[in-house]
Scaffold this active site. Structure first.
Site, mmCIF file in Angstrom:
data_model
loop_
_atom_site.group_PDB
_atom_site.id
_atom_site.type_symbol
_atom_site.label_atom_id
_atom_site.label_comp_id
_atom_site.label_asym_id
_atom_site.label_seq_id
_atom_site.Cartn_x
_atom_site.Cartn_y
_atom_site.Cartn_z
ATOM 1 N N ARG A 177 0.603 -1.206 -0.044
ATOM 2 C CA ARG A 177 -0.043 0.091 0.064
ATOM 3 C C ARG A 177 0.886 1.243 -0.151
ATOM 4 O O ARG A 177 0.574 2.391 -0.661
ATOM 5 C CB ARG A 177 -0.836 0.212 1.323
ATOM 6 C CG ARG A 177 -2.127 -0.974 1.037
ATOM 7 C CD ARG A 177 -3.042 -0.893 2.332
ATOM 8 N NE ARG A 177 -3.517 0.371 2.709
ATOM 9 C CZ ARG A 177 -4.244 0.657 3.646
ATOM 10 N NH1 ARG A 177 -4.174 -0.197 4.622
ATOM 11 N NH2 ARG A 177 -4.439 1.781 3.935
ATOM 12 N N VAL B 192 -4.264 7.490 5.183
ATOM 13 C CA VAL B 192 -2.950 7.258 5.950
ATOM 14 C C VAL B 192 -1.707 7.592 4.625
ATOM 15 O O VAL B 192 -0.827 7.258 4.932
ATOM 16 C CB VAL B 192 -2.524 5.808 6.267
ATOM 17 C CG1 VAL B 192 -3.680 5.684 7.619
ATOM 18 C CG2 VAL B 192 -3.271 4.732 5.255
ATOM 19 N N HIS C 108 -5.934 8.733 11.523
ATOM 20 C CA HIS C 108 -5.653 7.075 11.516
ATOM 21 C C HIS C 108 -4.205 7.005 11.231
ATOM 22 O O HIS C 108 -3.893 5.887 10.680
ATOM 23 C CB HIS C 108 -6.485 6.332 10.545
ATOM 24 C CG HIS C 108 -7.800 6.506 10.890
ATOM 25 N ND1 HIS C 108 -9.233 5.901 10.336
ATOM 26 C CD2 HIS C 108 -8.439 6.386 12.225
ATOM 27 C CE1 HIS C 108 -10.096 6.000 10.707
ATOM 28 N NE2 HIS C 108 -9.891 6.266 12.017
ATOM 29 N N THR D 69 -16.088 9.677 2.552
ATOM 30 C CA THR D 69 -16.122 8.657 3.594
ATOM 31 C C THR D 69 -17.523 7.847 3.761
ATOM 32 O O THR D 69 -18.460 8.608 3.687
ATOM 33 C CB THR D 69 -15.666 9.347 4.936
ATOM 34 O OG1 THR D 69 -15.516 8.491 6.038
ATOM 35 C CG2 THR D 69 -16.526 10.654 5.238
ATOM 36 N N PRO E 98 -20.281 10.172 -4.098
ATOM 37 C CA PRO E 98 -21.393 9.592 -5.462
ATOM 38 C C PRO E 98 -22.521 8.747 -4.875
ATOM 39 O O PRO E 98 -23.510 8.558 -5.581
ATOM 40 C CB PRO E 98 -20.334 8.728 -6.035
ATOM 41 C CG PRO E 98 -19.008 8.683 -5.465
ATOM 42 C CD PRO E 98 -18.761 9.469 -4.282
ATOM 43 N N ALA F 137 -14.906 13.721 -5.515
ATOM 44 C CA ALA F 137 -14.182 14.644 -5.021
ATOM 45 C C ALA F 137 -13.574 15.629 -6.150
ATOM 46 O O ALA F 137 -13.503 16.555 -5.870
ATOM 47 C CB ALA F 137 -13.200 14.125 -3.934
#
Ligand code: OAD
Length: 249
Positions: free
Chosen positions: A71, A104, A120, A196, A222, A239
């Site tokens: 990631r 993150v 987070h 979110t 959306p 966004a």
């Protein structure tokens, strides 16, 4: 919809303090997958919420470290999108703006946001699991590959295993970031909640705190979420397409 965007832009333009509260959907158009998307490719047989726990790391550190390193390499290669840039522009236009993110990655920073509150944690702040929680500095692994396990490095200072600097399920949020986010939400005029699902607490309290304190809550997503219920305006879109229209000129 155009009317709703104009109404939201007017709210932002008239605000003295704005909170921008972001989640994984903020970075989706930069190619960073969200959590409610199923894991794809070679990670498909794992469940993101089961990998993001202290128990998973203790049971199988190589599996969890390999996932986070993958990631991290994806996030490092990703570029901020027009939404991240609009948030930074909004910060410049409305000085009383606080950015609070559950993400993150570092795409807000790279777009120019000064000091987003990372509720987070961060993929870029690994630390050891020893009592000293020493920040870890180590050379990048050779390019991590999707689905590949990778042994975490050991701490130079104490020899403990190094873990990702993120908040896992069941762990406390960073105190100062949470305190600043709650204070900003309780006193803002407008809170924008962007990308979110609003289901992971305590972060999901932030827009609800603003709503209870009388702020206008504008949601950019959306799809419907439980935050529809506290939103003054629901802007159904992404966004990168909606946020640029909300920046005061
Ligand atoms: P989620 O994956 O739960 O939700 C992403 C949201 O973004 C969904 O509501 C989507 O509809 C929306 N979305 C998708 N694409 C979008 C786009 N281009 N523009 C705007 N919105 C879009 O992500 P979070 O709400 O961030 O926690 O998840 C919250 C926390 O749960 C994460 O920080 C993580 C996770 O498990 C930990 O790891 C502790």
């Amino acid at each position: 919809m155009t009317g709703a965007i104009e109404a939201a832009a007017a709210l932002v333009a008239g605000a003295h303090s704005v909170v921008v509260f972001t989640g994984a959907g903020m970075s989706a158009e930069s190619g960073v997958p969200t959590f409610r998307d199923d894991l794809t490719g070679l990670w498909a047989r794992f469940d993101a919420e089961r990998l993001a726990t202290p128990e998973a790391f203790h049971a199988d550190p190589d599996l969890v470290w390999g996932w986070y390193e993958w990631r991290r390499s994806r996030a490092r290669r990703a570029e901020p999108n027009a939404g991240h840039r609009a948030v930074a522009a909004l910060e410049a236009a409305v000085p009383g703006t606080t950015v609070v993110t559950q993400n993150v990655d570092d795409l807000h920073e790279r777009a120019g946001s000064a000091a987003p509150n990372h509720l987070h944690g961060s993929l870029f702040a690994p630390r050891c699991i020893g009592a000293g929680a020493h920040p870890a500095v180590f050379p990048d692994a050779e390019e991590p590959q999707e689905g590949r396990r990778l042994a975490p490095p050991r701490c130079d200072a104490c020899g403990a295993l190094v873990r990702p600097g993120v908040v896992w399920f069941g762990e406390a949020l960073p105190e100062e970031a949470l305190r600043a986010a709650v204070a900003a939400a309780a006193s803002c005029d407008v809170l924008l909640t962007v990308g979110t699902s609003g289901v992971v607490y305590p972060a999901a309290e932030i827009p609800r705190i603003a709503a209870r304190a009388g702020a206008a809550v504008v949601q950019v997503n959306p799809d419907p979420t439980p935050l529809d219920a506290v939103s003054t305006l629901n802007l159904r879109g992404t966004a990168a397409t909606i946020l640029p229209a909300l920046v005061p000129v």
